[in-house]
Design an enzyme around this catalytic site. Structure first.
Site, PDB file in Angstrom:
ATOM      1  N   LYS A  79     -10.034  -0.214  -3.514  1.00  0.00           N
ATOM      2  CA  LYS A  79      -8.595  -1.150  -3.789  1.00  0.00           C
ATOM      3  C   LYS A  79      -8.521  -2.015  -3.339  1.00  0.00           C
ATOM      4  O   LYS A  79      -9.895  -2.564  -2.855  1.00  0.00           O
ATOM      5  CB  LYS A  79      -7.578  -0.626  -2.080  1.00  0.00           C
ATOM      6  CG  LYS A  79      -6.366  -1.449  -2.000  1.00  0.00           C
ATOM      7  CD  LYS A  79      -5.802  -1.385  -1.095  1.00  0.00           C
ATOM      8  CE  LYS A  79      -4.910  -1.665  -0.263  1.00  0.00           C
ATOM      9  NZ  LYS A  79      -3.984  -1.822   0.802  1.00  0.00           N
ATOM     10  N   SER A 155       0.867  -0.120   1.415  1.00  0.00           N
ATOM     11  CA  SER A 155       0.260  -1.230   0.036  1.00  0.00           C
ATOM     12  C   SER A 155      -0.410  -0.521  -0.755  1.00  0.00           C
ATOM     13  O   SER A 155      -1.044  -1.463  -1.741  1.00  0.00           O
ATOM     14  CB  SER A 155      -0.194  -3.170   0.790  1.00  0.00           C
ATOM     15  OG  SER A 155      -1.364  -2.354   1.689  1.00  0.00           O
ATOM     16  N   SER A 179       0.132   1.592   5.374  1.00  0.00           N
ATOM     17  CA  SER A 179      -0.455   0.462   3.707  1.00  0.00           C
ATOM     18  C   SER A 179      -1.136   2.427   2.932  1.00  0.00           C
ATOM     19  O   SER A 179      -1.839   2.315   2.233  1.00  0.00           O
ATOM     20  CB  SER A 179      -1.770  -0.339   3.899  1.00  0.00           C
ATOM     21  OG  SER A 179      -0.834  -0.844   3.605  1.00  0.00           O
TER      22      SER A 179
END
Length: 489
Positions: A79, A155, A179
């Protein structure tokens, strides 16, 4: 023995793929090339990738792997948010930052490499990870493979979309308020948040968001999540504090029966009918497996709690921007930030120290109260979200004339449960046990006692066996042999 690599990727998790590489039945190079093909097949529809790092992945795949590496040669992605991957662009989802390349690996990334993982690139995140949908003016919207008009969540939305679409069996992510678990719920995969202090955050960061944030992964199988935790958990050099690790191992926990558990079904925040159905059906499934479920109302002012969280996130984001500005020698252009970020900085970016400390003290006190409640229950149960995944644009605040209170109402009306367990430091997970009548996933959320990841993995594996999800494949998936339909605008 000759194997169809795409069939293996369609049906096997990362642990199994590593075993095939160790046995010499497939090579890492074959896996990397197949995953590249699969990623390119779905990426135009999903928009889940920030940067491709194919050449470095190919180079690594040609090198030998050790028998001790459980994920020998298995491709994955990292990520693009506070987790440097050496040589990769770091954007943090923001067009306000200068594009720079990471000069080193984050410690967790280094541990993933040592476990045999081969990073192919980086995945999308909203700006600074402060949204429950992965949408940004820099990268656009990451779309849900079950329905392209809906969000993949946030996220860690890019990671969840790629795992759900069967590009890779697992992908790295992090979680400061849900997230990992929110996008896992949106995309119908497994998301696990470890206990505070269990995972490394160095070599630069001591703790994220006052201890709210932690990293791990989104996976298709429970055992991949457990095996990844076995390979990466534990304090790194100079960590300010550390959670206990299990001497037995998390993968071993997935093979144990959890026993008859006392489960508290959380009552409180308003739920849409589909989420109330998930809560009811999840409780019934647990009871059918021999667990005892009873309702529990938590001693918590939910609205005040969410605002306390932003008393931590706001100043933390301001400090990050100030530090980045000092590093480059000029301030960050705040007009280039997302409206959501500008609102947060305007209202909470420069709180006085006493208010910030009060917020830290409050989440620690909340952790004490929750620990007392967990003397009565083994785990706490709820839906992950209060309703099905939102449509693209529904949660993204494009107008900075809005108040932070309005944004908080939008976010936490949609996702009321997950941030609580970041504040208390407890491990928590989202399991893809149910789909709505409209064909969208809606996860079941389970939280355990601090440091008791093993029990959660035992229960997760039991639920996975009772109601398996790996056979459910979204509309956009990498196993398709023809190009998927164009994405919705």
């Amino acid at each position: 023995m000759t194997h169809d690599i795409h069939s293996l990727l369609d049906t096997h998790d990362g642990v199994a793929l590593g075993q095939y590489v160790h046995a010499g039945e497939v090579s890492s190079t074959q896996l990397v090339e197949a995953v590249i093909e699969r990623l390119e097949r779905v990426e135009p529809q999903l928009n889940a990738v920030v940067e491709r790092r194919y050449d470095t992945a190919r180079e690594r795949s040609r090198q030998p792997f050790d028998i001790q590496q459980p994920f020998a040669g298995v491709p994955t992605l990292i990520k693009d948010l506070f987790s440097p991957l050496e040589g990769a662009l770091m954007t943090q989802g923001s067009r306000a930052l200068d594009p720079v390349r990471a000069p080193f690996d984050d410690e967790l990334v280094a541990r993933l490499r040592r476990a045999g993982c081969v990073p192919l690139g980086t995945t999308t995140s909203p700006e600074f990870g402060t949204s429950y949908t992965t949408e940004s003016s820099l990268h656009g919207a990451t779309r849900n493979p079950w329905n392209l008009e809906h969000s993949a969540g946030g996220s860690s939305g890019g990671a969840a979309a790629l795992v759900a679409a069967r590009v890779v069996p697992f992908a790295h992510g992090n979680d400061g308020g849900g997230s990992l678990r929110v996008p896992a719920s949106c995309c119908g995969v497994f998301g696990f948040k470890p206990s505070r202090g269990l995972m490394p955050s160095g070599p630069v960061v001591g703790e994220g968001w006052g201890g709210l944030a932690i990293s791990h992964a989104i996976t298709l199988s429970v055992r991949d999540s457990a095996a990844l935790l076995d390979a990466t958990a534990g304090a790194d050099l100079g960590a300010p504090y550390a959670a206990p690790t299990t001497p037995v191992g998390y993968l071993a926990a997935t093979e144990r029966d959890p026993g008859a558990l006392r489960i508290g079904l959380i009552e409180g925040p308003a739920l849409a009918p589909e989420a109330a159905t998930v809560a009811r059906q999840s409780a019934a499934l647990c009871e059918s497996l021999g667990h005892h479920v009873e309702s529990v109302t938590l001693p918590l002012d939910w609205e005040a709690f969410y605002h306390r969280c932003f008393d931590i996130i706001g100043p933390s984001t301001r400090e990050t921007l100030d530090s980045l500005g000092e590093m480059r020698g000029s301030p960050i252009d705040e007009q280039a930030l997302e409206p959501r970020t500008r609102v947060m900085l305007r209202e909470r970016g420069r709180l006085d120290a006493t208010r910030y400390i009060a917020a830290i003290n409050e989440i620690h006190a909340l952790g004490r109260r929750m620990a007392a409640i967990m003397q009565q229950f083994d785990v706490l149960l709820s839906p992950t979200l209060a309703r099905q995944p939102p449509r693209i644009g529904e949660l993204d605040a494009f107008d900075d004339r809005r108040s932070l209170a309005e944004i908080i109402d939008d976010f936490h009306g949609y996702c009321p449960f997950t941030a609580l367990f970041n504040a208390t430091g407890q491990p928590a997970m989202s399991l893809p046990l149910y789909w709505t009548d409209t064909g969208l996933p809606l996860g079941t959320h389970v939280a355990g006692r601090f440091g008791d990841e093993g029990l959660l993995f035992s229960l997760a594996a039991q639920l996975e066996r009772a109601q398996p999800w790996a056979g459910r494949v979204p509309r956009v998936h990498a196993g398709m042999r023809t190009a998927p339909a164009e994405r919705a605008d």
